[in-house]
Design an enzyme around this catalytic site. Structure first.
Site, PDB file in Angstrom:
ATOM      1  N   LYS A  89       0.810  -1.229   0.000  1.00 44.62           N
ATOM      2  CA  LYS A  89       0.000   0.000   0.000  1.00 44.62           C
ATOM      3  C   LYS A  89       0.839   1.274   0.000  1.00 44.62           C
ATOM      4  CE  LYS A  89      -4.449  -1.507   1.713  1.00 44.62           C
ATOM      5  NZ  LYS A  89      -4.248  -2.941   2.021  1.00 44.62           N
ATOM      6  N   GLU A 111      -9.923   7.294   3.952  1.00 38.73           N
ATOM      7  CA  GLU A 111     -10.799   6.429   4.725  1.00 38.73           C
ATOM      8  C   GLU A 111     -10.125   5.068   4.802  1.00 38.73           C
ATOM      9  OE1 GLU A 111     -11.634   6.741   1.429  1.00 38.73           O
ATOM     10  OE2 GLU A 111     -11.605   4.614   0.895  1.00 38.73           O
ATOM     11  N   SER A 377       1.555  -9.833  -1.112  1.00 40.34           N
ATOM     12  CA  SER A 377       1.205  -8.419  -0.919  1.00 40.34           C
ATOM     13  C   SER A 377       1.567  -7.864   0.453  1.00 40.34           C
ATOM     14  CB  SER A 377      -0.287  -8.209  -1.190  1.00 40.34           C
ATOM     15  OG  SER A 377      -1.070  -9.071  -0.379  1.00 40.34           O
TER      16      SER A 377
HETATM   17  C1  LIG Z   1      -5.106  -3.924   1.552  1.00 45.51           C
HETATM   18  C2  LIG Z   1      -4.436  -5.199   1.261  1.00 45.51           C
HETATM   19  C3  LIG Z   1      -4.823  -6.014   0.179  1.00 45.51           C
HETATM   20  C4  LIG Z   1      -6.009  -5.712  -0.690  1.00 45.51           C
HETATM   21  O1  LIG Z   1      -5.950  -4.510  -1.373  1.00 45.51           O
HETATM   22  P1  LIG Z   1      -5.730  -4.442  -2.955  1.00 45.51           P
HETATM   23  O2  LIG Z   1      -5.997  -3.024  -3.274  1.00 45.51           O
HETATM   24  O3  LIG Z   1      -6.698  -5.384  -3.573  1.00 45.51           O
HETATM   25  O4  LIG Z   1      -4.330  -4.845  -3.228  1.00 45.51           O
HETATM   26  C5  LIG Z   1      -4.086  -7.154  -0.082  1.00 45.51           C
HETATM   27  N1  LIG Z   1      -3.035  -7.510   0.687  1.00 45.51           N
HETATM   28  C6  LIG Z   1      -2.644  -6.766   1.742  1.00 45.51           C
HETATM   29  C7  LIG Z   1      -1.481  -7.217   2.543  1.00 45.51           C
HETATM   30  C8  LIG Z   1      -3.323  -5.589   2.061  1.00 45.51           C
HETATM   31  O5  LIG Z   1      -2.927  -4.860   3.120  1.00 45.51           O
END
Ligand SMILES: *Cc1c(COP(=O)(O)O)cnc(C)c1O
Length: 393
Positions: A89, A111, A377
């Site tokens: 993010k 938000e 992610s």
């Molecule tokens: C917020 C988040 C997501 C989902 O958000 P996307 O916008 O779909 O990428 C996925 N993995 C993690 C670790 C997150 O914090």
């Protein structure tokens, strides 16, 4: 087939800017300036410098040997979990805070649902010494106490949204209301590849650093830039959009999206938007959206807070409808098992969101010589209590 947003922010049938008239000047200012700003050499230089020295990029592309052996294919993990703040993010919030500065804004609003985007926003506001206000549903504030504490430590003001279901969509309404009232000095940082144009395109471009790195990293390791598959979990779709971006126009690279099935796609407690959603408008764009027959947004469910979103970014609705992307949905239980498997096989504790992507191996068989890149992610520290409860650790 075209996978870029057009002039009006459409990806095929999806996207656009469905906003109240009073928001028009804010969105229009951003729309007319974002590309120009993002291309300014001073912007590019500062963005790249911060990604390197502050976020810790490039994130490694890690060949997961034992995971590969287990599933009889070549698996690489793109380690977004190693970024500062523990997920992808921050790539986007760094980009947007720099855009905000170029626009002369001195106040940031956001938000947040689970609090991850709130923390990433509070982080970059502290970095730049800019005032930060985060709207968060009253219920989410109770559920996500550690992230609320983080935001406060970072100097942000967390304002509870007390209307409606007191969750993410109510926090979004409050943020939009704030932006309407403060059009001149405030920038609204949206945290995923959603929102009115130009947000989905802008967020996707900031996150596209993920696939830009994958290309040269894979070239180093495999002698070619393109994998056979790129795989990512999808909440709103920002880590996925970034992971796919530089491969969208190459049909030889398979694009796989993994959504959260929750307790099962037909259980009534799910967030599998592509399967359950119909065309509608959420957060200022036309996209696939879970809704009642009357068009009211349905409350989604997933064990993973980051995937617990009733819509999906317009690029992904387009990938789904055109068949360019292959969509799967993974239940809570299967995701948790895949997450624990990664711990045991590779010594990496993944975020539960990322565990959904890892569960792809239950549903799809790959060839032994396929190169499969999975977006890891985020890291699992924030999810320890959920892992503990689930497995009675
Ligand atoms: C917020 C988040 C997501 C989902 O958000 P996307 O916008 O779909 O990428 C996925 N993995 C993690 C670790 C997150 O914090």
């Amino acid at each position: 087939m075209n996978y870029q947003a057009d002039e009006k922010g459409y990806y095929g049938d999806f996207g656009g800017a469905y906003i109240p008239e009073m928001l028009y000047p804010n969105v229009e200012e951003l729309r007319t300036k974002y590309l120009e700003i993002m291309n300014e050499p001073s912007f590019v230089e500062e963005f790249n410098q911060l990604l390197k020295d502050y976020v810790g990029r490039p994130s490694p592309l890690y060949y997961a040997k034992r995971l590969s052996e287990k599933h009889n294919t070549k698996v690489y993990l793109k380690r977004e979990d190693l970024n500062h703040t523990g997920a992808h993010k921050v790539n986007n919030t760094i980009g947007q805070i720099l855009v905000a500065k170029k626009l002369g804004k001195n106040r940031i609003i956001a938000e947040t649902g689970a609090g991850q985007h709130g923390v990433a926003t509070a982080t970059v506001c502290a970095l730049m010494g800019i005032e930060c206000i985060v709207y968060m549903g009253e219920i989410d504030i109770k559920r996500q106490a550690p992230n609320v504490a983080r935001m406060k430590m970072l100097g942000a003001k967390v304002i509870p949204a007390t209307s409606g279901s007191k969750t993410l969509k109510d926090a979004t309404n409050e943020a939009i209301r704030d932006w309407i009232n403060n059009p001149v000095d405030t920038h609204y940082i949206i945290g995923s590849a959603i929102g009115p144009h130009p947000y989905p395109d802008m967020v996707t471009r900031f996150q596209s650093i993920i696939s830009e790195e994958i290309k040269w990293q894979l070239k180093e390791k495999e002698g070619k830039e393109d994998p056979d598959y790129v795989i990512a979990c999808i909440g709103g779709g920002s880590n996925a959009a970034g992971t796919y971006y530089h491969f969208l126009d190459n049909p030889d690279v398979g694009i796989i999206a993994v959504e959260a099935a929750g307790k099962g796609v037909n259980s009534g407690e799910s967030a599998a938007t592509s399967q359950l959603g119909k065309e509608g408008v959420i957060h200022g764009c036309k996209t696939l959206l879970m809704q009642t027959d009357d068009g009211q947004i349905t409350e989604p469910y997933s064990i993973s807070a980051g995937l617990d979103y009733p819509g999906v970014g317009p690029l992904h609705s387009h990938l789904y409808r055109t068949g360019r992307g292959e969509f799967f949905s993974v239940t809570d239980d299967d995701a948790m098992i895949a997450g624990l498997e990664l711990c045991k096989l590779e010594g990496i504790i993944p975020a539960i969101e990322s565990s959904h992507a890892l569960a792809i191996f239950n549903q799809k068989k790959f060839n032994p010589d396929d190169i499969v890149v999975i977006s890891l992610s985020g890291r699992g520290d924030k999810d320890l209590n959920t892992y503990i409860d689930h497995f009675k650790l």
